[in-house]
Write an enzyme that holds these catalytic residues in place. Sequence first.
Site, short mmCIF file in Angstrom:
data_model
loop_
_atom_site.label_atom_id
_atom_site.label_comp_id
_atom_site.label_asym_id
_atom_site.label_seq_id
_atom_site.Cartn_x
_atom_site.Cartn_y
_atom_site.Cartn_z
N THR A 260 0.84 -1.19 0.00
CA THR A 260 0.00 0.00 0.00
C THR A 260 0.88 1.25 0.00
O THR A 260 2.07 1.17 0.27
CB THR A 260 -0.96 0.02 1.21
OG1 THR A 260 -1.72 -1.18 1.22
CG2 THR A 260 -1.91 1.18 1.17
N GLY B 179 -0.90 -3.01 5.57
CA GLY B 179 -1.87 -4.03 5.93
C GLY B 179 -2.54 -3.70 7.25
O GLY B 179 -2.87 -2.54 7.54
#
Length: 632
Positions: A430, A515
């Site tokens: 991410t 995460g």
Amino acid sequence: MTRHRLRRSLLAGACGLALVASLPTSASPAPRAAAPGAGASPAASDAASATKRWTTKNATALGTGGAVSSVDPEATHAGIEVLRKGGNAVDAAIATAAALGVTEPYSTGIGGGGYLVYYDAKSRKVSTLDGRETAPASIPRDVFIDPETGEPYPFTPDLVTSPASVGVPGTPATWERALDRWGTLSLRQALKPAERIARRGFVVDDTFREQTLQNKDRFAQVSTTADLYLPGGDAPAVGSVFRNPDLAATYDALGREGTKIIYKGRIGSDIVRTVQSPPKTADATLPFPKGYLEKSDLAAYSVVKHKPTKVRYRGLDVYSIAPSSSGGSTVGEALNILKTKKLSTLPRTEALHDYLDASSLAFADRNAYVGDPAFVDVPLKTLLSKGFARSRACAITDRALPTPTDPGALDGSGCTTAPPVGRNDTGTSTSHLVTSDRWGNVVSYTLTIEQTGGSGIVVPGRGFLLNNELTDFTPVYDAADPNRIEGGKRPRSSMAPTIVLKDGKPVYAVGSPGGATIITTVLQTLVNRIDLGMTLPEAVAAPRASARNTAPPAGSPAGAGAVTAAEPEFIEAYGDQLEALGYVLTPSGDSFTLNAQIGAVAALEFRKGGRVLAVAEPVRRGGGDAEVVRSR
């Protein structure tokens, strides 16, 4: 015509596409070091080029006129140049995000999704966009079960490199929706800086090479991915220049034709074809479970507007993203629990003990109650209520709360608990960015393709990786699990882009990749800054621990204690004291984590006189980059 569209029309009339297309590639008003170019290879080479590239990373910047912080200097500079040319925070956020899709392709890109939180300075209101990926309508409940064994496929590498894990991308729709609602640029204008970076290339650093090598075995089993990221069978060399002309052409087409080219057009057809028939190499050994994505799934996709989560903490209003992400609810619940404690007056070990236990309690409730609200009745009001927080805070004693602990009873009856449900999502990739502008608007935006490298599958001729976001569902179907697999559903996320206000004006904007550790990273950064007396740069740089209500490893003795992942520096600083309270601190990291680090924060702090302090990671993930329009 809205004020945003009116301003866009005036800007376009005055400057045309040159507003962004002609952004300078030479030194900006605040020049920073740039690397020389390289040769004409479509991937990486070392031949000379006169094109300037942005490589110097600044962990902090203080000034006025707007700010950008991200993990990459090329992306940060793209956003800053948009601000300097008159764009607003949303314009800069989309330009930065698109550039990250070029320079951070293993973390984000148009093959993924994310969540955007926006503060409008004129109305003093916070709005959000849910651009999370969705499961194909026809996806079966047992999609992650190996038919030969009856057991779930191994998470790594089988599921993470799998057409079955690919959800409908939400990032392109998020960009278009945000620009339409709040931006001043067209999608084509906002994508131009990223398109240019993809064509002329960026300088490969240690992080890019290391992440490529981490994924080498699975990338080598997909022909399009190997061709792009493993030229000659190896990862691009540090210091070489990596070009992605296919992605540049994709951005150009997306800008000219809009997102219909993905959701109803030829790029969407390419995505579906890739999922249904992945370009495996002849010697591929991974199972590549069948993907279920159809054109109808793309056509049915829409970005969802939710009310933000909101909690009051130490006189501040903390806004974040509501479900389908669990980020806002879990950070908010943990802050409500911590509000019952006077952290600023406690010794550091006791304050960290309260932080860790509050996080574990909130994670227990997250796993039991949070999922996609279109499919699950999420008790969000209860989870964020003061009464529920008090009923959970009473579980915190002078000893570590053993994990896993059960979720709280929703009726708030003392310290009673409900049966445990669900699991902790384990994705580690991410990217996060924050932007602000001269008018006081602010964006906090987290976006992803899930694991580092996503599904590992590059769409042929398009230059971007597809997500493996559906691995965020619980792999074994359970009708009681709010994160069970269902067609059309958004898997539960941990992303927590956050904006903090005081008296209706922004004080902080913060977020992180990582995460499930996103939640604890955002929470710990806020606690560090608000409660523990750290400056924002200190709060970001401080060593981290991530308590996620984790079960002890198999074979552990009964009563093993509170199992908590922590960075080595955290263990060195606080391990003895916390272990004496019953914590079991385990070094963080897995095969997709770089150097056992937790998170990679990008943050802003708003000060008097219109000044903004932009902060990026000084070390984690190779360090981030922060910049302001005018240094002061």
